[in-house]
Motif scaffolding. Structure first.
Motif, PDB file in Angstrom:
ATOM      1  N   THR A   4      39.926   2.224 -29.549  1.00 35.27           N
ATOM      2  CA  THR A   4      39.118   2.654 -28.402  1.00 35.27           C
ATOM      3  C   THR A   4      39.217   4.149 -28.162  1.00 35.27           C
ATOM      4  N   ARG A   5      40.398   4.711 -28.270  1.00 31.10           N
ATOM      5  CA  ARG A   5      40.570   6.143 -28.032  1.00 31.10           C
ATOM      6  C   ARG A   5      39.795   6.965 -29.068  1.00 31.10           C
ATOM      7  N   GLN A   6      39.872   6.542 -30.324  1.00 33.58           N
ATOM      8  CA  GLN A   6      39.167   7.261 -31.382  1.00 33.58           C
ATOM      9  C   GLN A   6      37.650   7.139 -31.192  1.00 33.58           C
ATOM     10  N   TYR A   7      37.188   5.935 -30.854  1.00 40.04           N
ATOM     11  CA  TYR A   7      35.765   5.735 -30.603  1.00 40.04           C
ATOM     12  C   TYR A   7      35.284   6.650 -29.481  1.00 40.04           C
ATOM     13  N   ARG A   8      36.030   6.704 -28.400  1.00 40.41           N
ATOM     14  CA  ARG A   8      35.642   7.554 -27.270  1.00 40.41           C
ATOM     15  C   ARG A   8      35.622   9.025 -27.659  1.00 40.41           C
ATOM     16  N   LYS A   9      36.563   9.433 -28.497  1.00 41.21           N
ATOM     17  CA  LYS A   9      36.589  10.831 -28.942  1.00 41.21           C
ATOM     18  C   LYS A   9      35.344  11.143 -29.777  1.00 41.21           C
ATOM     19  N   ILE A  39      30.745   4.518 -36.564  1.00 41.61           N
ATOM     20  CA  ILE A  39      31.455   5.058 -35.399  1.00 41.61           C
ATOM     21  C   ILE A  39      32.489   4.073 -34.869  1.00 41.61           C
ATOM     22  N   THR A  40      32.132   2.790 -34.866  1.00 35.69           N
ATOM     23  CA  THR A  40      33.047   1.780 -34.328  1.00 35.69           C
ATOM     24  C   THR A  40      34.064   1.296 -35.350  1.00 35.69           C
ATOM     25  N   GLY A  41      33.919   1.716 -36.604  1.00 40.79           N
ATOM     26  CA  GLY A  41      34.884   1.334 -37.623  1.00 40.79           C
ATOM     27  C   GLY A  41      34.562   0.047 -38.363  1.00 40.79           C
ATOM     28  N   ARG A  42      33.412  -0.517 -38.122  1.00 35.03           N
ATOM     29  CA  ARG A  42      33.022  -1.745 -38.828  1.00 35.03           C
ATOM     30  C   ARG A  42      32.611  -1.445 -40.263  1.00 35.03           C
ATOM     31  N   ALA A  51      28.189  13.630 -41.992  1.00 32.74           N
ATOM     32  CA  ALA A  51      26.981  14.068 -41.283  1.00 32.74           C
ATOM     33  C   ALA A  51      27.258  14.238 -39.794  1.00 32.74           C
ATOM     34  N   ILE A  52      27.984  13.306 -39.205  1.00 28.71           N
ATOM     35  CA  ILE A  52      28.314  13.396 -37.783  1.00 28.71           C
ATOM     36  C   ILE A  52      29.192  14.613 -37.527  1.00 28.71           C
ATOM     37  N   ALA A  53      30.222  14.776 -38.354  1.00 23.35           N
ATOM     38  CA  ALA A  53      31.128  15.915 -38.175  1.00 23.35           C
ATOM     39  C   ALA A  53      30.387  17.239 -38.338  1.00 23.35           C
ATOM     40  N   ALA A  54      29.529  17.324 -39.333  1.00 27.70           N
ATOM     41  CA  ALA A  54      28.772  18.562 -39.565  1.00 27.70           C
ATOM     42  C   ALA A  54      27.842  18.857 -38.383  1.00 27.70           C
ATOM     43  N   ALA A  55      27.174  17.830 -37.886  1.00 28.68           N
ATOM     44  CA  ALA A  55      26.257  18.025 -36.759  1.00 28.68           C
ATOM     45  C   ALA A  55      27.002  18.467 -35.502  1.00 28.68           C
ATOM     46  N   CYS A  56      28.246  18.036 -35.391  1.00 32.29           N
ATOM     47  CA  CYS A  56      29.066  18.417 -34.224  1.00 32.29           C
ATOM     48  C   CYS A  56      29.841  19.711 -34.451  1.00 32.29           C
ATOM     49  N   LEU A  63      37.735  13.816 -36.274  1.00 35.60           N
ATOM     50  CA  LEU A  63      37.157  12.596 -35.706  1.00 35.60           C
ATOM     51  C   LEU A  63      37.724  11.328 -36.349  1.00 35.60           C
ATOM     52  N   TRP A  64      38.008  11.403 -37.638  1.00 38.32           N
ATOM     53  CA  TRP A  64      38.553  10.268 -38.381  1.00 38.32           C
ATOM     54  C   TRP A  64      39.819  10.713 -39.106  1.00 38.32           C
ATOM     55  N   PRO A  65      40.971  10.557 -38.493  1.00 39.83           N
ATOM     56  CA  PRO A  65      42.228  11.009 -39.098  1.00 39.83           C
ATOM     57  C   PRO A  65      42.537  10.359 -40.453  1.00 39.83           C
TER      58      PRO A  65
END
Length: 75
Positions: A4-9, A39-42, A51-56, A63-65
Protein backbone atom coordinates in the motif's frame (compact mmCIF):
# COMPACT_ATOMS: atom_id res chain seq x y z
CA UNK A 1 2.54 -7.45 -5.14
CA UNK A 2 3.01 -3.76 -4.52
CA UNK A 3 2.34 -2.83 -0.91
CA UNK A 4 0.00 0.00 0.00
CA UNK A 5 2.76 2.47 0.84
CA UNK A 6 4.55 1.85 -2.45
CA UNK A 7 1.29 2.11 -4.41
CA UNK A 8 0.49 5.43 -2.76
CA UNK A 9 3.98 6.73 -3.52
CA UNK A 10 3.64 5.80 -7.20
CA UNK A 11 0.16 7.33 -7.50
CA UNK A 12 1.09 10.51 -5.63
CA UNK A 13 4.21 10.96 -7.77
CA UNK A 14 2.13 10.53 -10.91
CA UNK A 15 -0.48 13.00 -9.67
CA UNK A 16 2.19 15.51 -8.65
CA UNK A 17 3.62 15.45 -12.18
CA UNK A 18 0.25 15.35 -13.94
CA UNK A 19 0.78 11.86 -15.33
CA UNK A 20 -2.28 9.69 -15.90
CA UNK A 21 -2.79 6.01 -16.63
CA UNK A 22 -4.46 7.05 -19.87
CA UNK A 23 -1.37 8.98 -21.03
CA UNK A 24 0.98 6.11 -20.27
CA UNK A 25 -1.36 3.58 -21.91
CA UNK A 26 -1.61 5.65 -25.09
CA UNK A 27 2.13 6.28 -25.21
CA UNK A 28 3.02 2.61 -24.71
CA UNK A 29 0.07 1.24 -26.71
CA UNK A 30 -1.36 -0.85 -23.88
CA UNK A 31 -4.66 -0.74 -22.02
CA UNK A 32 -5.24 1.48 -19.01
CA UNK A 33 -5.99 -1.69 -17.07
CA UNK A 34 -2.50 -3.00 -17.81
CA UNK A 35 -0.98 0.24 -16.50
CA UNK A 36 -3.06 -0.17 -13.34
CA UNK A 37 -1.87 -3.78 -13.01
CA UNK A 38 1.75 -2.60 -13.17
CA UNK A 39 1.17 0.13 -10.59
CA UNK A 40 -0.58 -2.25 -8.21
CA UNK A 41 2.00 -5.00 -8.70
CA UNK A 42 -0.27 -7.51 -10.43
CA UNK A 43 2.07 -7.36 -13.44
CA UNK A 44 5.76 -6.47 -13.60
CA UNK A 45 5.74 -4.48 -16.85
CA UNK A 46 9.28 -3.07 -16.90
CA UNK A 47 8.56 -1.00 -20.02
CA UNK A 48 5.56 0.57 -18.29
CA UNK A 49 7.58 1.18 -15.13
CA UNK A 50 10.23 2.99 -17.16
CA UNK A 51 7.58 5.04 -18.99
CA UNK A 52 5.94 6.12 -15.73
CA UNK A 53 9.27 7.02 -14.14
CA UNK A 54 10.39 8.96 -17.22
CA UNK A 55 7.11 10.87 -17.40
CA UNK A 56 7.48 11.78 -13.73
CA UNK A 57 11.16 12.67 -14.08
CA UNK A 58 12.31 10.20 -11.43
CA UNK A 59 14.41 7.05 -11.38
CA UNK A 60 12.57 3.76 -11.74
CA UNK A 61 14.22 2.57 -8.52
CA UNK A 62 12.62 5.45 -6.64
CA UNK A 63 9.16 4.09 -7.44
CA UNK A 64 9.98 0.38 -7.62
CA UNK A 65 12.87 -0.53 -5.30
CA UNK A 66 13.00 -4.11 -6.67
CA UNK A 67 14.58 -2.66 -9.83
CA UNK A 68 17.86 -2.41 -7.90
CA UNK A 69 18.09 -6.20 -7.73
CA UNK A 70 18.63 -6.42 -11.49
CA UNK A 71 15.21 -7.86 -12.25
CA UNK A 72 14.65 -5.53 -15.20
CA UNK A 73 16.53 -7.47 -17.84
CA UNK A 74 14.00 -7.18 -20.67
CA UNK A 75 10.99 -5.10 -21.53
Amino acid sequence: MTNTRQYRKIRSTMMLHGVTNQQIAAQEQVTENYVTFVITGRRVGYRIRRAIAAACGVAVTELWPDEESGLSRAA
